[in-house]
Design a protein around this motif. Sequence first.
Motif: not given
Lengths: 163, 331
Positions: A66-67, A70-71, A118-119, A123, A153, A155-156
């Motif tokens: 999932x991450x 997201x990232x 950042x992470x 995670x 999402x 990324x952005x």
Amino acid sequence: MRQPSAVQQHQRRLLSWAALLLATCACTKESRTLGPEQPQTPPAGASDPRSAYFEGNAFQISQGGRYFGWYGCAQCHNDHATGATDLPGRLQANPLTFARVYDAIAHHPGTSPQISKQIPVQQLWQIAAYVRSLPALEPELRRRQDLDMSGEPQGKNWSGPVR
Amino acid sequence: MRIRLALPTVAVSLISCSGIQTGLSPVGDQARSQYFLLMLSLAVCSVMFVLVTSFLLFSLFRRRLDGGDHEVLPDRSLHRSLWVWSAIIVGALLVLAGASFWVDRSFALAQNSETLQVRVTAHQWWWRIAYRNPVTGDWIETANELHLPVDRTTRIELGSADVIHSFWVPNVAGKMDVIPGHANAIDLTPRQLGWFRGQCAEFCGAQHARMAFDVKIETSNDFDRWLRTQAEPVRPPIDAVEARGMEIVTTGACAMCHVLRGTSAAGRAGPDLTHVGSRRTLAAGTLPMNRGNLEGWIAQPQALKPGTMMPAISLGPSDADAVAHYLEHLQ
């Protein structure tokens, strides 16, 4: 009432054990502690006992996936990736320990500031477990995973809820 | 003894009759229709219960009232009373079915005035809420706080990003399931000003219970003013502490999941934080909004809402204070 024979008693005991086993199977694969006891430090070398737990836990792996979306990792490291971005291929050819995979993500080249800034650590553990699981992940399973994540999402970019 | 037992029972039954999260004190058209339906079925069922019970008691004591030990002859009036009973039952069922059909159809009717369109997306475990900007037509995003103009119908378009949830503001309207892959909508027509509370009404995972949102019903002017504020980009920091807070939020881990419109923080996985300080609660109705709670939530969210997707962010004391100070003032 007639007393049950020894054979009947034995059968009953077997049946209740089978029922009990059935009820608990697949429970351990996703077992996790909810709460503040999440890892706060990176893996300490190849023999860190936490690695085995993260690698063997279906919840932690799927959460890492999932991450991964997201990232924005999946924007380059996707099914069509070749060469340096083809993670399953590279890990298949050259298996790395959990600690090495974690380290490679935390110090991923070309990101500023560094990913480890950042992470958060908890995670990164999950993402490393997911990346380690990639060579064994069949295309069909990955396709289903992508389907499950279609409302989340990348990324952005967020393209709205599941349609 | 009887009074001693009856008093608490009455008291308990009255507790739920008013409040910010109950269908028993309706403030919206849809909730009022459903409240009427509830009261109607209560009335019909009560009448039937009293009728059936009294006839049952009558038949039990009938022979004693007769005073006779004589043989009971076949009752000729039984045939007639069967017809009367059937008519009562069919009539009562028709009243209930007719009323519920009428209420249900009234929800599906087209509104006779233009509705306000709001998009709500349910996530594990929070609500993404988006309003249309009346000037530019863009979507303005906020989270976990729904503002509704009074005396106007708002159509909520529901979507889910993951599992099945259910959208429920009991004081204003009934529940509507939020299903991934399926577009659902529900109309809310509030008639009374005030703060109310909405809640996810379909079990959706570990923190289903802490998936709530605040609902503010306000005058049309207040609503327009609020929407204009929400449309604005993030307010610039006014002192050194806020500037430090902003730097951490926009360059650190926060920016990976949260948006601060007008800065480089543009992650989409978590709630929009552009005007987070203007909200009444934190973490989908988990904590009241204040600096202490913000700081605690950032430092150890897993202790406050175990299982939440928000990770613990380790910051030094002065940095944590700067971030909370900055976020608190994002009105």
